[in-house]
Each structure stands twice: as C-alpha cells, then as structure tokens.
Scaffold this motif. Structure first.
Motif, short mmCIF file in Angstrom:
data_model
loop_
_atom_site.label_atom_id
_atom_site.label_comp_id
_atom_site.label_asym_id
_atom_site.label_seq_id
_atom_site.Cartn_x
_atom_site.Cartn_y
_atom_site.Cartn_z
N PHE A 4 -8.15 0.30 -13.14
CA PHE A 4 -7.90 -1.12 -12.87
C PHE A 4 -7.22 -1.24 -11.52
N PHE A 5 -7.84 -1.96 -10.59
CA PHE A 5 -7.31 -2.12 -9.23
C PHE A 5 -7.04 -3.58 -8.94
N VAL A 6 -5.83 -3.88 -8.48
CA VAL A 6 -5.49 -5.23 -8.06
C VAL A 6 -4.98 -5.13 -6.63
N GLY A 7 -5.74 -5.68 -5.72
CA GLY A 7 -5.35 -5.64 -4.32
C GLY A 7 -6.17 -6.63 -3.54
N GLY A 8 -5.82 -6.78 -2.30
CA GLY A 8 -6.58 -7.71 -1.48
C GLY A 8 -6.08 -7.77 -0.06
N LEU A 9 -6.81 -8.50 0.74
CA LEU A 9 -6.51 -8.67 2.15
C LEU A 9 -6.31 -10.15 2.40
N GLU A 10 -5.24 -10.51 3.11
CA GLU A 10 -5.01 -11.91 3.44
C GLU A 10 -4.42 -12.03 4.84
N ARG A 11 -4.49 -13.25 5.38
CA ARG A 11 -3.90 -13.53 6.68
C ARG A 11 -2.57 -14.25 6.48
N GLN A 12 -1.60 -13.92 7.34
CA GLN A 12 -0.31 -14.59 7.31
C GLN A 12 0.08 -14.96 8.73
N VAL A 13 0.77 -16.08 8.87
CA VAL A 13 1.24 -16.52 10.19
C VAL A 13 2.36 -15.59 10.64
N ARG A 14 2.23 -15.08 11.86
CA ARG A 14 3.28 -14.24 12.42
C ARG A 14 4.15 -15.04 13.39
N LEU A 15 3.52 -15.91 14.21
CA LEU A 15 4.26 -16.65 15.22
C LEU A 15 3.53 -17.96 15.51
N VAL A 16 4.25 -19.08 15.47
CA VAL A 16 3.66 -20.38 15.82
C VAL A 16 3.78 -20.54 17.32
N LEU A 17 2.63 -20.68 18.00
CA LEU A 17 2.61 -20.82 19.46
C LEU A 17 2.75 -22.27 19.89
N LYS A 18 2.09 -23.19 19.17
CA LYS A 18 2.15 -24.61 19.52
C LYS A 18 1.94 -25.43 18.26
N THR A 19 2.93 -26.26 17.94
CA THR A 19 2.80 -27.10 16.75
C THR A 19 1.98 -28.33 17.08
N GLY A 20 1.18 -28.77 16.12
CA GLY A 20 0.37 -29.97 16.30
C GLY A 20 -0.67 -29.83 17.38
N ALA A 21 -1.24 -28.66 17.57
CA ALA A 21 -2.20 -28.42 18.65
C ALA A 21 -3.58 -28.98 18.34
N GLY A 22 -3.84 -29.33 17.11
CA GLY A 22 -5.15 -29.85 16.73
C GLY A 22 -5.10 -30.49 15.36
N LYS A 23 -6.28 -30.72 14.83
CA LYS A 23 -6.41 -31.38 13.54
C LYS A 23 -7.18 -30.45 12.61
N CYS A 24 -6.76 -30.39 11.35
CA CYS A 24 -7.40 -29.51 10.38
C CYS A 24 -8.82 -29.99 10.08
N ILE A 25 -9.75 -29.04 10.00
CA ILE A 25 -11.14 -29.38 9.71
C ILE A 25 -11.36 -29.59 8.21
N ASN A 26 -10.40 -29.21 7.39
CA ASN A 26 -10.53 -29.35 5.94
C ASN A 26 -9.85 -30.60 5.41
N CYS A 27 -8.57 -30.79 5.74
CA CYS A 27 -7.81 -31.91 5.15
C CYS A 27 -7.46 -33.00 6.17
N GLY A 28 -7.63 -32.74 7.47
CA GLY A 28 -7.37 -33.75 8.48
C GLY A 28 -5.94 -33.86 8.95
N SER A 29 -5.04 -33.03 8.44
CA SER A 29 -3.64 -33.09 8.88
C SER A 29 -3.47 -32.27 10.16
N ARG A 30 -2.25 -32.29 10.71
CA ARG A 30 -1.99 -31.57 11.95
C ARG A 30 -2.04 -30.07 11.72
N ALA A 31 -2.62 -29.35 12.67
CA ALA A 31 -2.74 -27.90 12.59
C ALA A 31 -2.02 -27.27 13.77
N ASP A 32 -1.50 -26.06 13.57
CA ASP A 32 -0.74 -25.35 14.59
C ASP A 32 -1.56 -24.20 15.16
N LEU A 33 -1.34 -23.88 16.43
CA LEU A 33 -1.93 -22.71 17.04
C LEU A 33 -0.99 -21.54 16.77
#
Length: 105
Positions: A4-33
C-alpha cells in the motif's frame, strides 16, 4: 502480500514576487506572480523539494497554479473618480447621494 503506497507530488508557493499581478482563470479573483517548488510527499510527509523552472501565477482563493500568459491583465485602476466619503465606493459625479450607502456627497 499487499503493498500500500500513499504519496504524491504537489506544487507549493515558495516566494510571492508580485501580489495582484493578474486575474485567476478559474474563479476570477486576484492572482499573484510566484516562485514555486515541487514537493514529493510520502504518507503526507514532505520528503523531497526542488524549485520550479519558471514563475507561475497562483490564485490563493482556489489554489490554482497557471502560466502568466494565460492570465488576463489586472483591471486598470480608476483615476480621478469621485468616491463616497462614507463607504469609499466610486460614485458618478452627477449624483448628490451615494447609491450604495445613501450618505450625502
């Protein structure tokens, strides 16, 4: 014998470069670079981390990572707009009362 194996790969934010740099393509809220890192987890424990190759946009609301080219540009800030002194909402200059809170302008 069962394995039985439980594992996986995911992405995590390491550093926010610019807040509010764009708009989310999924929910429409502000997205960060952001700079991100990939994390390999084994039984929900981070085992291995390595940096991502390029900067991505990240929506904190829906936790979606997407390339900056897919993001629509952020809305332009309104300049020289009359704002209500009570609630701060933008109001047409012809109005005498705020349509949002009813206070006199």
């Amino acid at each position: 014998m069962f394995f039985f194996f439980v594992g996986g790969l995911e992405r995590q934010v390491r550093l926010v470069l610019k807040t509010g740099a764009g708009k989310c393509i999924n929910c429409g809220s502000r997205a960060d670079l952001v700079e991100y890192e990939k994390v390999f987890k084994l039984f929900f424990v981070p085992v291995l981390r390595w940096p991502g190759k390029e900067h991505l946009m990240h929506c904190p609301g829906c936790s979606l990572f997407f390339p900056p080219a897919a993001a629509p540009p952020p809305p332009e800030p309104l300049l020289d707009v009359l704002r209500c002194s009570s609630c701060g909402q933008p109001v047409d200059s012809n109005f005498r009362f705020c349509p949002f809170c009813g206070s006199a302008l």
